[in-house]
Structures are given as structure tokens and as C-alpha cells.
Scaffold this motif. Structure first.
Motif, short mmCIF file in Angstrom:
data_model
loop_
_atom_site.label_atom_id
_atom_site.label_comp_id
_atom_site.label_asym_id
_atom_site.label_seq_id
_atom_site.Cartn_x
_atom_site.Cartn_y
_atom_site.Cartn_z
N TYR A 378 0.81 -1.22 0.00
CA TYR A 378 0.00 0.00 0.00
C TYR A 378 0.84 1.27 0.00
O TYR A 378 0.47 2.25 -0.63
CB TYR A 378 -0.87 0.06 1.26
CG TYR A 378 -1.95 -0.99 1.38
CD1 TYR A 378 -3.16 -0.85 0.69
CD2 TYR A 378 -1.79 -2.09 2.22
CE1 TYR A 378 -4.18 -1.79 0.84
CE2 TYR A 378 -2.80 -3.03 2.36
CZ TYR A 378 -3.99 -2.89 1.67
OH TYR A 378 -4.98 -3.80 1.82
N SER A 381 1.79 1.99 -3.48
CA SER A 381 0.67 2.20 -4.41
C SER A 381 -0.07 3.48 -4.10
O SER A 381 -0.52 4.19 -5.00
CB SER A 381 -0.27 0.99 -4.44
OG SER A 381 -0.82 0.74 -3.19
N ILE A 382 -0.20 3.83 -2.82
CA ILE A 382 -0.90 5.08 -2.48
C ILE A 382 0.00 6.28 -2.80
O ILE A 382 -0.44 7.26 -3.39
CB ILE A 382 -1.33 5.08 -0.99
CG1 ILE A 382 -2.34 3.94 -0.74
CG2 ILE A 382 -1.94 6.43 -0.60
CD1 ILE A 382 -2.75 3.75 0.70
N PHE A 390 -5.45 -1.97 -5.01
CA PHE A 390 -6.28 -2.51 -3.92
C PHE A 390 -7.70 -1.98 -4.08
O PHE A 390 -7.96 -1.10 -4.91
CB PHE A 390 -5.70 -2.14 -2.55
CG PHE A 390 -5.58 -0.65 -2.31
CD1 PHE A 390 -6.60 0.06 -1.69
CD2 PHE A 390 -4.43 0.03 -2.70
CE1 PHE A 390 -6.48 1.43 -1.48
CE2 PHE A 390 -4.31 1.40 -2.49
CZ PHE A 390 -5.34 2.10 -1.88
N SER A 418 -9.63 -5.47 0.61
CA SER A 418 -8.28 -4.93 0.82
C SER A 418 -8.34 -3.40 0.90
O SER A 418 -7.35 -2.72 0.65
CB SER A 418 -7.35 -5.36 -0.32
OG SER A 418 -7.83 -4.84 -1.56
N VAL A 420 -8.77 0.53 2.44
CA VAL A 420 -7.95 1.27 3.41
C VAL A 420 -8.80 2.34 4.09
O VAL A 420 -9.59 3.02 3.43
CB VAL A 420 -6.75 1.94 2.69
CG1 VAL A 420 -5.95 2.82 3.63
CG2 VAL A 420 -5.85 0.87 2.08
N VAL A 504 1.47 4.21 5.86
CA VAL A 504 0.36 3.25 5.83
C VAL A 504 0.64 2.25 6.94
O VAL A 504 1.73 1.69 7.02
CB VAL A 504 0.26 2.56 4.46
CG1 VAL A 504 -0.96 1.65 4.42
CG2 VAL A 504 0.19 3.59 3.34
#
Ligand SMILES: O=C1O[C@H]([C@@H](O)CO)C(O)=C1O
Length: 553
Positions: A378, A381-382, A390, A418, A420, A504
Motif C-alpha cells: 500500500y 501504491s498510495i 487494492f 483490501s 484502506v 500506511v
């Protein structure tokens, strides 16, 4: 002056007999448990970790270290970094900013159950002082041990029907325990045999040698995969002074509960008859005990260390005496002068914990979502806006108002997810952990929840379903700061933290098989403030592809 402490570690499988039965453990530099790190507050830890496992990835989480400014060093596979592949080296570099008793452990699959853990002790800075005094200290890292491999455990948990891993064969103190024998066999009326240990075996207990009329600090951390524990020292009182790297208002007990993911410091004074030795015992709490007590000896110098205590080992409260567990928890309060929680919350997330079935597979779910970790961590990817990495559906803030937490769910099915919880940077977040009945009627288990990247204030505990009016009873005066807090059967626990650490962060049940079965959520905050993530943390999934494209363009 602050130091950088350098370590070169190799993680590998090795033959070992933690409980006198030879098996395979995941060790570091040939040691089990892994080497102890000792540093001072303000130091930088630099661990060059090489994965010598033949065919599986690895990561190490530095439990209780907030990783302020270094979220990629948190050591959570699929969350903060890609697992380190066999043969590869990853550098964990981070600051230990706060004195306390910590530990580290694997955070990938069931690698903690395989024995990947060790102690991390942060002493106060050079010019600082602890708010208490002592003449010497000992370190007890507690864990539980199975004779089945962690691989077989993973397969068992992921099967349909699920095969539960069961209770551990042995409890370990500093990686040592005794299977099928007891040091105190002469006191039990069962058929257990007396351990025959010469002291040189890998499983021989580490004895604590003390001088009379001194005060010692015992640092305790629980890295168990499953067991909730109770610790006692025969004939000696303990004064609890630290929990999870935060000072407490001192209180005295004759035994204490320790859940997986928690750490404590206690002080004890060697004021007993010095011609004798005394038991130190670790017993199972919160689950029907099928694992014998672990024992070691408190040896008063110059009494011979091989002289066994002449009294039976301490008896822990009954496994299901939750009154005693609650009473212990209620004594844990912050030392005067500790940081206080903000008076108001900006957001309150209520998390219902249930055991569920998804197409026949046993899972744990939070607000009906069972966590599955994505292929792309994450953090990357974020940070880089890789939107397909996700679920973009926001996970639920609450659960149905008509849900009866005291009964098995009417609809036991749940879903995988998945998603957040995106937290606004620098806001105050309340989390209410709500326990419920498991799949079977009249069963509700203990779950110790651990938050990465932060400490939270434990504002209160209650029984039954949390109601908005319960906040009137929150402790706003001296709630303890911690990183792990338990929910009792059928009860709730209220936590508050400030989302001030860009990154994260996992928040999950610290019972390793439960996390493996989906019992966790993911928080993210201020990720756009995160500075350059090392490429070594990103070399998998969509971030791996992104790096390759950058090279080619
Ligand atoms: O997750 C779990 O599964 C078992 C049991 O509920 C089903 O066998 C157990 O004790 C857990 O904690």
C-alpha cells in the motif's frame, strides 16, 4: 551524542531444540531467538538484513517503534514494503526515539510462529533519567512453540474446512522451554516427569541470578503467536512501571497478564529468605490451557542455582477468570506528566470483530470484511497513485445497529477486502473495538489489537455493545499510552490516537493465525508527505512495474 548502531543479519532456517525436541526454527545469525538490539533513545538502528531462506520472502517488523519519517522501514509485507526475496538484502534504517522495552518479529505469513523474533531494548538518552531506580536488569522474551511447521500451520488454516493450529506444545522463556517434563514435577500429582537438564542444552532454562536486598528491573515482552500469558515470581511482588515503551503510574501486583504484542517493565526487590531459590512462572490465560506452565528460577547468590524451590510454582488465575484480567487492565494508568489525549475526536470508527465463513473457509472479519493483503504494498501504491493495487471501496465505519454481539451471527457469511481507512492528516481518531460471539454459541475470545506507527490512549473498556453514552465514562485524566490493547470476550475497548505519522499502518489482532485469517484493517494518513521510498521496498507488483518503466523511458 546519538549513535548509529550497525548490524548485519542473515535470516535462515536451522535445526534447533527450543523445548528439548529438535525441530526447525527461523533464526538470525545462527541464533534463536535473534540477537538482542540495545540502543539509547535518539540512536539510529541500521540493520542490513539478508534473506538466506531458500525459497520464501521475509520482512522484520520493529514492534513499538513508530517509524516517524521512515514508514518504509516498518517491516510489514504488502503494507510497507515488498517481501525481501531469497538472496536479497534490505536495509532497515530508523530512529529509536523513545526509551522502552520493545521487540522485533517477522510480519509475513506465519513467520513469527516459526521463531523469527528477538528483543529490542532502548535505554534512556545519555542525559536522561528513568523515573525509577534499580540495581540490575533482566530481559524475558516470551513466546509459544508448536511442533508443526509454520508451513503446515498455514495450509491447515487456509483449508476447507479450516484445521485449527490448536494450543502450543510449549511456552518459551527467552526461547527455552521443556516439552513433556517439568522442573517442578515433584509438586504435581500428574504423571509428568522431572526434567533432566544439565544446563548445557539449547532448552535449559536461563536462570536469573540475583543478590539479596537489591531491586531489579524485569523487561518482559510477549511475541506469542497465540497464547495470552500470566507471569508470577514466587513470594515476590512486582511493581509495574512501563508498558509498550510508556511510563506508568507504578502499581504492585503478585501476578500479571501479558498479551501477545505487549511489553512491560516491572521492578522487584530480593527481600525473601536468601538461602532459597524461587520460581518464575509463565501460565496460559484466556484460552483453555492445554500447555503446561513454563518455569525458570530466581537464584539468590550464593545459594546453589541447582537447588529447586521448596514450594510449588505460583498458581495463575483460572484461564477464564476475566474479572482478574479486567482488574489488572484497570490498574494500568499513565505516569503523572504523560501526554494527555485531545479532548475531542474528529472521527470515530467502530470495528466489529467476528468469526465468519466465506465459502466454507473460516475467517475473521472486521465490519464484515476479512482482510486480504494485495500484491503491491500500500505505501508505494498510495504514494504513487497506482489505483488498481487494492479495493477502492471504503471499508465500513460501523456495523448494523441491530447486530446482537452476544449471539452467533444470523448470517455468518462475510466478504474479502483490501480497502484502506484513509485518515485525514493530523486529525484525532477514535477506534472502538467491539468484540462479539464467535461462530460457536457462547464463545467469545480475547484479541490483543496492535497498531503500527503510533501509540494510542486506552480510554476505556466496557461489557456488551458500545453505546455513544459510554464515552461519558472514558478516562480523560490519565489513560495509558500503548501500542497494543486487548478486547475482552463480549466487550469493547475504546482507543484514541492522532493520525500524525505519514505512512500506511497495519492495525490488527496480534494473534498470528487470526491476522492470517483476515483479522486486521489498514490505516493511511499523510502519504503525500512521505519522502522518497527506497526502491528496494518497491520491487514487486505494480510499483515494481513502475520502476521498470522508469528505467526504460
Ligand atoms: O480462530 C480460531 O479458530 C478456533 C476455533 O474457533 C475453531 O476451531 C479458535 O479457537 C480460534 O481462535
Amino acid at each position: 551524542a546519538n549513535k548509529t548502531r550497525h548490524f548485519k543479519w542473515e535470516v535462515e532456517y536451522m535445526h534447533f531444540a527450543p523445548d528439548c525436541v529438535e525441530g526447525v526454527v527461523m533464526g538470525i545469525n545462527g541464533q534463536f531467538p535473534g540477537p538482542t538490539i540495545r540502543a539509547r533513545a535518539g540512536d539510529t538502528i541500521h540493520v542490513e538484513l539478508t534473506n538466506k531462506l531458500p525459497t520464501e520472502g521475509v520482512v522484520i517488523h520493529w514492534h513499538g517503534i513508530r517509524q516517524i519519517g521512515t514508514p518504509w522501514a516498518d517491516g510489514t509485507a504488502s503494507i510497507s514494503q515488498c517481501a525481501i526475496n531469497p538472496g536479497e538484502t534490505f536495509v532497515y534504517r530508523f530512529q529509536v526515539d523513545k526509551a522502552g522495552t520493545y521487540f522485533y518479529h517477522g510480519h509475513y505469513g506465519m513467520q513469527r510462529s516459526a521463531g523469527l523474533y528477538g528483543s529490542l531494548i532502548v535505554e534512556v538518552g545519555e542525559r536522561e533519567k528513568e523515573p525509577f531506580q534499580y540495581d540490575g536488569e533482566f530481559n524475558l522474551l516470551l513466546s509459544d512453540w508448536w511442533h508443526k511447521s509454520s508451513h503446515e500451520q498455514e495450509v491447515d488454516l487456509s483449508s476447507n474446512p479450516m484445521r485449527w493450529i490448536g494450543e502450543p506444545q510449549t511456552l518459551l522463556i527467552n526461547g527455552r522451554g521443556q516439552y513433556n517434563c517439568s522442573l517442578a514435577a515433584h509438586f504435581s500429582n500428574s504423571s509428568g516427569s522431572q526434567c533432566k537438564l544439565r544446563g548445557s542444552e539449547q532448552c535449559a532454562p536461563k536462570i536469573l541470578h540475583v543478590l539479596p536486598n537489591k531491586t531489579y528491573r524485569l523487561r518482559i515482552a510477549s511475541s506469542t503467536a497465540l497464547a495470552s500469558l500470566n507471569l508470577a515470581i514466587g513470594n515476590h511482588k512486582m511493581v509495574v512501571v512501563e508498558a509498550d515503551g510508556n511510563y506508568l503510574e507504578p502499581f504492585s501486583v503478585s501476578n500479571m497478564d501479558i498479551y501477545s504484542g505487549e511489553s512491560y517493565s516491572v521492578l522487584f526487590t530480593t527481600n525473601q529468605e536468601p538461602s532459597k531459590n524461587y520460581w518464575i512462572s509463565i501460565s496460559v490465560r484466556g484460552r483453555e490451557p492445554k500447555t503446561p506452565q513454563a518455569l525458570t528460577i530466581l537464584n539468590y547468590i550464593p545459594t546453589s542455582a541447582s537447588k529447586l524451590p521448596n514450594l510449588p510454582p505460583p498458581v495463575a488465575p483460572l484461564w477464564d477468570d476475566y474479572g482478574s484480567s479486567r482488574s489488572f487492565s484497570s490498574k494500568i494508568l499513565a505516569l503523572k506528566g504523560s501526554p494527555k489525549p485531545p479532548k475531542k475526536h474528529d472521527r470515530r470508527i467502530i470495528l466489529l470483530n467476528t468469526q465468519n465463513l466465506i465459502d466454507g473457509y473460516t475467517k475473521w472479519a472486521i465490519n464484515n470484511v476479512s482482510l486480504v493483503l494485495p500484491a503491491t504494498p500500500y505505501l508505494g501504491s498510495i504514494r504513487y497513485g497506482l489505483n488498481n493495487a487494492f479495493d477502492h471501496k471504503h471499508p465500513p465505519e460501523n456495523f448494523r445497529p441491530d447486530y446482537d454481539v452476544s449471539k452467533p451471527a444470523p448470517n455468518q457469511n462475510s466478504t474479502y477486502g483490501s480497502g484502506v481507512y484513509m485518515l485525514n492528516f493530523n486529525t484525532t481518531v477514535d477506534v472502538i473495538l467491539q468484540n462479539a460471539n464467535a461462530l460457536k454459541a457462547n464463545v467469545s475470545e480475547i484479541h490483543p489489537w496492535h497498531l503500527h506507527g503510533h501509540d494510542f490512549w486506552v480510554l476505556g473498556y466496557g461489557e456488551g455493545r458500545f453505546m455513544e453514552k459510554d464515552e461519558m465514562k472514558f478516562n480523560m485524566k490519565n489513560p495509558p499510552l500503548r501500542n497494543t490493547a486487548v478486547i475482552f470476550p463480549y466487550g469493547w475497548t475504546a482507543l484514541r490516537f492522532v493520525a500524525d505519522n505519514p505512512g500506511v499502518w497495519a492495525f490488527h489482532c496480534h494473534i498470528e493465525p487470526h491476522l492470517h485469517m483476515g483479522m486486521g484493517v489498514v490505516f493511511a494518513e499523510g502519504v503525500h508527505h512521505v519522502k522518497k521510498i527506497p526502491n528496494e521496498a518497491l520491487g514487486c507488483g505494480l510499483t515494481g512495474k513502475m520502476l521498470m518503466n522508469n528505467v526504460h523511458n
